[in-house]
Design a protein around this motif. Structure first.
Motif, PDB file in Angstrom:
ATOM      1  N   TYR A  35      13.848 -12.391 -19.309  1.00  0.00           N
ATOM      2  CA  TYR A  35      14.282 -13.492 -18.450  1.00  0.00           C
ATOM      3  C   TYR A  35      15.451 -14.169 -19.150  1.00  0.00           C
ATOM      4  CZ  TYR A  35       9.849 -13.037 -15.928  1.00  0.00           C
ATOM      5  OH  TYR A  35       8.792 -12.570 -15.181  1.00  0.00           O
ATOM      6  N   ILE A  36      16.221 -14.936 -18.377  1.00  0.00           N
ATOM      7  CA  ILE A  36      17.343 -15.688 -18.945  1.00  0.00           C
ATOM      8  C   ILE A  36      17.065 -17.175 -18.718  1.00  0.00           C
ATOM      9  CG2 ILE A  36      19.844 -16.065 -18.883  1.00  0.00           C
ATOM     10  CD1 ILE A  36      20.045 -13.250 -17.524  1.00  0.00           C
ATOM     11  N   LEU A  37      17.060 -17.937 -19.804  1.00  0.00           N
ATOM     12  CA  LEU A  37      16.864 -19.383 -19.677  1.00  0.00           C
ATOM     13  C   LEU A  37      18.201 -19.989 -19.257  1.00  0.00           C
ATOM     14  CD1 LEU A  37      15.401 -22.103 -20.025  1.00  0.00           C
ATOM     15  CD2 LEU A  37      15.956 -22.004 -22.456  1.00  0.00           C
ATOM     16  N   THR A  38      18.236 -20.558 -18.048  1.00  0.00           N
ATOM     17  CA  THR A  38      19.467 -21.151 -17.540  1.00  0.00           C
ATOM     18  C   THR A  38      19.213 -22.626 -17.216  1.00  0.00           C
ATOM     19  OG1 THR A  38      18.876 -20.368 -15.342  1.00  0.00           O
ATOM     20  CG2 THR A  38      20.434 -19.033 -16.559  1.00  0.00           C
ATOM     21  N   VAL A  39      20.275 -23.419 -17.351  1.00  0.00           N
ATOM     22  CA  VAL A  39      20.157 -24.854 -17.057  1.00  0.00           C
ATOM     23  C   VAL A  39      21.254 -25.248 -16.078  1.00  0.00           C
ATOM     24  CG1 VAL A  39      19.138 -25.394 -19.312  1.00  0.00           C
ATOM     25  CG2 VAL A  39      21.624 -25.564 -19.022  1.00  0.00           C
ATOM     26  N   HIS A  40      21.063 -26.395 -15.432  1.00  0.00           N
ATOM     27  CA  HIS A  40      22.096 -26.921 -14.533  1.00  0.00           C
ATOM     28  C   HIS A  40      23.297 -27.330 -15.398  1.00  0.00           C
ATOM     29  CE1 HIS A  40      24.073 -29.683 -11.680  1.00  0.00           C
ATOM     30  NE2 HIS A  40      23.572 -28.850 -10.783  1.00  0.00           N
TER      31      HIS A  40
ATOM     32  N   SER B  84      22.682 -25.306 -26.144  1.00  0.00           N
ATOM     33  CA  SER B  84      21.911 -24.343 -26.930  1.00  0.00           C
ATOM     34  C   SER B  84      20.432 -24.671 -26.753  1.00  0.00           C
ATOM     35  CB  SER B  84      22.283 -24.445 -28.416  1.00  0.00           C
ATOM     36  OG  SER B  84      21.829 -25.697 -28.922  1.00  0.00           O
ATOM     37  N   VAL B  85      19.568 -23.766 -27.176  1.00  0.00           N
ATOM     38  CA  VAL B  85      18.123 -24.005 -27.082  1.00  0.00           C
ATOM     39  C   VAL B  85      17.751 -25.208 -27.954  1.00  0.00           C
ATOM     40  CG1 VAL B  85      15.831 -23.021 -27.524  1.00  0.00           C
ATOM     41  CG2 VAL B  85      17.618 -21.592 -26.527  1.00  0.00           C
TER      42      VAL B  85
ATOM     43  N   MET C 226      25.524 -22.079 -13.154  1.00  0.00           N
ATOM     44  CA  MET C 226      24.375 -22.233 -14.054  1.00  0.00           C
ATOM     45  C   MET C 226      24.892 -21.958 -15.458  1.00  0.00           C
ATOM     46  SD  MET C 226      21.337 -19.978 -12.329  1.00  0.00           S
ATOM     47  CE  MET C 226      20.691 -20.301 -10.685  1.00  0.00           C
ATOM     48  N   ARG C 227      24.272 -22.598 -16.465  1.00  0.00           N
ATOM     49  CA  ARG C 227      24.657 -22.311 -17.852  1.00  0.00           C
ATOM     50  C   ARG C 227      23.497 -21.566 -18.521  1.00  0.00           C
ATOM     51  NH1 ARG C 227      24.836 -27.300 -20.362  1.00  0.00           N
ATOM     52  NH2 ARG C 227      26.840 -27.684 -19.404  1.00  0.00           N
ATOM     53  N   ALA C 228      23.785 -20.387 -19.031  1.00  0.00           N
ATOM     54  CA  ALA C 228      22.737 -19.593 -19.691  1.00  0.00           C
ATOM     55  C   ALA C 228      22.664 -19.988 -21.160  1.00  0.00           C
ATOM     56  CB  ALA C 228      23.061 -18.113 -19.572  1.00  0.00           C
ATOM     57  N   LEU C 229      21.436 -20.195 -21.658  1.00  0.00           N
ATOM     58  CA  LEU C 229      21.267 -20.592 -23.056  1.00  0.00           C
ATOM     59  C   LEU C 229      20.702 -19.470 -23.920  1.00  0.00           C
ATOM     60  CD1 LEU C 229      19.825 -24.227 -22.820  1.00  0.00           C
ATOM     61  CD2 LEU C 229      22.205 -23.486 -22.842  1.00  0.00           C
TER      62      LEU C 229
END
Length: 218
Positions: free
Chosen positions: A23-28, A35-36, A115-118
């Protein structure tokens, strides 16, 4: 809990894993975390204020969020939707702060900057995505989607062995491997016993997370 009309472990004989995907952790994009580590700091500063959209209760994306909460000792709020599509829309509109998306459902939005992927959720960095892993910040963190072939219990061992041999050889063929990669997955093959051990370890791991987080099925 959900009552199945069969025993999910003893009703089947595993043949082989076929593929795994992270899975890819993405944020608004409006979230001030690049970063995480920054995301976890924000979650600690704002307990129960960061929401994560998921494709539904007890799915991989839901459990991935619970695993972050347990491992990083933060309080995230789970918001289940009916499938990956509605969860992605919730993140795109800013209704939700973050989500664990499967590759195909988030890659186009990432490249468009919506979306921004972290990070990804496998133990190793994905060759196709230039992203760190959650494991680099939370050692031992791993959540993958996996696909495999099982047959009904009671199939004779010689047939199980023959099927395993054919499937392992098919996954090794460049054409099938390329087709799996195109779907956003990494081809994998195992022996029947290795696949059985993998299924057991996944069941044990998520059973503990579900119990620790006190999650109830719908």
């Amino acid at each position: 809990g959900v009552k199945l009309p069969y025993d999910p472990i003893n009703s089947f004989t595993p043949i082989s894993l076929l593929a795994k995907s992270d899975y890819i952790l993405t944020v608004h994009p409006s979230l001030p975390a690049r970063s995480v580590k920054e995301l976890l700091a924000l979650a600690r500063a704002k307990p129960e204020q960061l929401t994560y959209a998921s494709s539904g209760n007890l799915g991989g994306p839901h459990l991935a969020g619970e695993l972050i909460s347990l491992m990083a000792k933060v309080k995230l709020v789970h918001v289940p939707y009916k499938g990956n599509g509605p969860a992605a829309i919730a993140l795109l509109t800013g209704e939700s702060t973050m989500m664990f998306g499967s590759g195909p459902s988030v890659v186009s939005h990432m490249s468009a900057g919506r979306m921004r992927a972290l990070a990804t959720t496998g133990l190793k960095r994905s060759p196709s995505l230039n992203l760190p892993t959650m494991n680099e910040v939370l050692p031992g963190f791993e959540v993958t989607q996996w696909y495999g072939i099982l047959v009904p219990a009671g199939v004779p061992k010689d047939i199980v062995d023959r099927l395993n041999k054919e499937i392992v050889s098919a996954i090794a063929s460049p054409k099938i491997a390329a087709a799996l990669v195109k779907l956003g997955t990494d081809p994998v093959s195992t022996t029947s016993a290795e696949f059985a051990a993998f299924i057991k370890s996944e069941g044990d791991k998520w059973g503990k997370v579900i119990k620790a987080a006190n999650i109830k099925a719908d």
